[in-house]
Every structure is written in C-alpha cells, then in structure tokens.
Design an enzyme around this catalytic site. Structure first.
Site, PDB file in Angstrom:
ATOM      1  N   GLU A 302      31.548  97.201   6.597  1.00 10.49           N
ATOM      2  CA  GLU A 302      30.173  97.656   6.360  1.00 10.49           C
ATOM      3  C   GLU A 302      29.214  97.090   7.402  1.00 10.49           C
ATOM      4  O   GLU A 302      28.312  97.791   7.878  1.00 10.49           O
ATOM      5  CB  GLU A 302      29.719  97.252   4.955  1.00 10.49           C
ATOM      6  CG  GLU A 302      30.486  97.913   3.825  1.00 10.49           C
ATOM      7  CD  GLU A 302      30.357  99.427   3.846  1.00 10.49           C
ATOM      8  OE1 GLU A 302      29.304  99.939   4.270  1.00 10.49           O
ATOM      9  OE2 GLU A 302      31.325 100.107   3.445  1.00 10.49           O
ATOM     10  N   ASP A 384      36.089 100.268  11.020  1.00  7.16           N
ATOM     11  CA  ASP A 384      37.387  99.631  10.746  1.00  7.16           C
ATOM     12  C   ASP A 384      37.836  98.796  11.944  1.00  7.16           C
ATOM     13  O   ASP A 384      38.313  97.662  11.795  1.00  7.16           O
ATOM     14  CB  ASP A 384      38.445 100.694  10.443  1.00  7.16           C
ATOM     15  CG  ASP A 384      38.321 101.281   9.048  1.00  7.16           C
ATOM     16  OD1 ASP A 384      37.585 100.705   8.222  1.00  7.16           O
ATOM     17  OD2 ASP A 384      38.955 102.325   8.793  1.00  7.16           O
TER      18      ASP A 384
END
Length: 442
Positions: A302, A384
């Site tokens: 995030e 990611d």
C-alpha cells in the site's frame, strides 16, 4: 436524428454493452464451472478443500449475478419504454424542493425493489459461505442509516450543480467540474473522520509488535503516519481489507480486524468487548488472518502506491475524466430530442445529467473503465515489486495467498474477463511476478 430514433439508438447501445458484460461474465462462469479439479499451477497457493469452497462460492455468485443483472436490465427497459421516470418527475413537480423529492422517492423505490436480491445475497449466499456476520436488525438499521447519510450528502451537491448550471454562463461546466472536485476532496478528507465512524467503531491499534513494525516501515519511507487504526469489520463480514487516507503531512492507516490473527486480533477484540461490541468467531474465522510480517508486507504494498505516486496519478485521471464528462454534458444538455426521446417535454438540467451520464456517455464510460483496469493492474504489479524490493517479497506472497484463501478467491480466471474487469491481477499472476522479481535481483 429525431427523438424516437435517438431513444432507440441509446437503448440499443445500452443493451449492447449489457450483453457484452454478460458474455465476458459467462466466460468467467464457464472457466470456474469447468475447473472441477485443482490445476497443478495453483496447488501451492490453495488446498483442495479451500479450492472447492472457492469454486462453490464463485459459482453461486455467478448464478445469482446472472438472474439479478437480467432482472435489472429488463426492469430498466420496461421503465424507459413505459415512461416511469417522466411520470415520477412530473408527478412530483408541485412539491417544494422538486429535485430532492424526485430523487428521494426514486431512490426509495429502487431500494425496495432491490431489497429481496440484497437480502438473498447477504443472508443466503454470504451466510452459506461463512462471510455474513450481520443480524437482520443490524442490516436494516445500517441500510436506513446509509440512505439518510446519502441523502444528506447528495442533495446539497445536486442543488449546487443545478444552481451553477442556471447561473454559470456559457462555461458553467468548468465551474461544475471545479465544484465537484472540491467536494470530492472535502469528502475524502472528512469521510474517514466524521462519516465512517457513524457506521463502525475505530480504535487506535494497540501497542505491540505489529504497531512497532508498521511505524518502523512508515518511518523508513518518510511516510507521515499520524494515526494507526483498527476497525471491527467482522461485525459485517469475514472479508478482510486495509486502506490508507489523508493528505500532505496527515496520513492514516486503517486495518480491518479480519486481517489480523493470533495475539494481535485478541488484543483488538478485547478493545471492542470493553466498548460494548459483541464479538462472535467461528472456528473458520479463527483460522483466517495473517501474521504480523505478512500484514507489514501488505502495508509495504500500500505504501508503494504512495511512494510511486499512484494515488496522485489516479486523482489526475479522475479529474480529467470528470472534466470531459461535464464538457460533454455542457454541449448536449439542451438537446431537446434527447429529452423528448425519453418522454420529457422540457429540458430539466438534473434529468439531462442523468440521461447524458448514463446513456450518451455509456460507451465512453465502458472504454474508460477498461482503460482504468489496465492502469490499475500495472499499478498493482508496481506496488508488489516495491514491497518485494523492501525485502517483504516472501511475506507478501504469504499474505496474497492467505487473502485469496480467506476471501474464497478462485485462482482460475478467464483471460478476457480478467483483462476487462480485474483491477487487481489474480493472485497466481501476482505471486509469479514477485518471484520473477526476486529471481532477477538475487
């Protein structure tokens, strides 16, 4: 183009887009229906029993979705051909605050019509698969509360837009865009602090290993974290989530209790019990959740969105899309044939906005949506990779795997459906991408 032909063309476009959606959804249904056996490539991501549960859950949702979407499409078609919306508009014309009365009555009618479907989804499908945590009383109180808050927020915005249309001159659409943009930013600022607590209780995450690790992660990236909250998402659903919000130097992170496990979850639940909240966990609920390192890996992902400017990029894209949409509205909103085709004998701005945004811009909205899906997938892979680059690759793989299992995500997908609709790439693709990045950077 005369009014009748225009109406038929827009209705045909609406049906074409609906059938396209049904086509790709049916492809996804067939992919899940035919994948009876767990493929070798997903065996390390999901066990046999969990795979069967995920497949059953998806098939149930597909079948429900087909019936629900066809019902809604046929109902909309009947309402348009039968003149339901013009009838309701003119029937409420004599009331003070005409627009508010029209929108409120229509919203209540739509809610009542959709209520059996929503009840079935919540208390039959979600309940059967272990996700629903609501009582029937909580469900109705929550729905009424959401409706009232929605009315309170929506009506001033609608009247503000209407006033700008009447008084804004030839470039009113620019002022509407500025007005809506300010309102959106304002709501993004106040919603988590003033509105969300009307529905859920937020508590500071208790001191401990998890809080320390999250604060260390934020500090290492110079992320201006000011508050770290946990919310009792389990009183509604067993689905898990986490999100960040805030502007400039006032950033906050919210974790759902369903994301946690072990001692961290127990500490959070003690807070809720002390505050008078009722906590009920099944054996399956106790198996869900992540360890602390996996939660930190999720937040590393995030924070990757923040560090890579994805949030700002999404905001810019949204603003460009809003400006274009309002510019189209400004060009067409006095198009009499549009109103006449749908059964109106004058050109009320609010109706014009509904018709233009839902029907005139329908094809553009579909294409823009696919474009945003493609952009979002790219951003997810980037976030990611960011988390993996911080050294959280293995824990991120573990977190993604658990998220998939806990939320009964089916690891098999139709490629076209996924390409058009999945803002987040399937877990199989994300895990493969993280592993490829790790292998490349050994």
């Amino acid at each position: 183009m005369d009014a009748s032909c225009l109406f038929k063309a827009l209705l045909a476009t609406n049906w074409a887009l609906f059938l396209w959606d049904q086509y790709i959804t049916f492809r996804q249904y067939k992919a899940h229906k035919n994948a009876v056996k767990r493929p070798n490539e997903v065996k390390e991501l999901i066990g046999e029993e969990d795979y069967k549960k995920a497949r059953d859950y998806k098939i149930d949702n597909h079948l429900f979705g087909f019936f629900h979407s066809w019902f809604n499409q046929l109902l909309l078609t009947a309402q348009l051909i039968g003149g339901y919306y013009p009838f309701l508009w003119y029937a409420t014309a004599s009331y003070p605050l005409h627009v508010a009365v029209f929108l409120s009555i229509n919203s209540i009618i739509e809610t009542i019509i959709d209520l059996p479907w929503d009840l079935y989804s919540t208390f039959i499908i979600e309940d059967a698969h272990g996700f629903n945590k609501q009582t029937i009383g909580f469900y109705f109180v929550d729905k009424i509360k959401k409706m009232l808050v929605g009315f309170a927020l929506t009506m001033p915005i609608v009247y503000g837009i209407e006033w700008i249309i009447v008084n804004g001159g030839p470039y009113f659409f620019v002022y509407i865009w500025l007005f809506v943009s300010v309102v959106v930013l304002l709501l993004m600022t106040i919603y988590p602090t003033f509105i969300a607590p009307l529905f859920d209780k937020y508590f500071p995450l208790p001191d401990g290993d998890l809080k320390t690790k999250i604060e260390q992660l934020a500090a290492s990236l110079s992320y201006p974290l000011t508050e770290l909250y946990v919310v009792n998402g389990s009183k509604r659903s067993a689905h898990s989530n986490a999100y960040m919000y805030g502007f400039w130097k006032n950033k906050r992170i919210v974790l759902y209790d369903t994301l946690l496990s072990g001692a961290e979850k127990e500490k959070v639940h003690e807070l809720y019990v002390a505050a008078g909240e009722k906590i009920e966990e099944t054996e399956n609920d106790k198996k869900r959740g992540m360890n602390n390192d996996e939660v930190v890996a999720v937040l590393g992902h995030e924070l990757g969105h923040w560090a890579l400017w994805h949030t700002l990029i999404n905001l810019v894209i949204t603003e460009v899309n809003l400006f274009f949409s309002f510019a189209v509205f400004g060009y067409f909103y006095k198009w009499e044939a549009l109103y006449q085709g749908f059964g109106y004998h004058d050109t009320p701005p609010v109706i014009g906005m509904m018709l233009i945004f839902q029907f005139v811009l329908a094809l553009y909205n579909q294409l823009a949506s696919i474009g945003m899906v493609i952009h979002s997938r790219s951003a997810e892979f980037g976030a990611d990779e960011f988390a993996a680059n911080l050294g959280h690759g293995e824990n991120l793989i573990g977190a993604l795997t658990k998220l998939g299992v806990d939320n009964l995500s089916m690891p098999i997908n139709d490629s076209l459906y996924s390409w058009c609709t999945h803002t987040h790439p399937p877990v199989v693709e994300r895990v493969a991408a993280v592993r490829a990045f790790q292998a490349k950077n050994k």
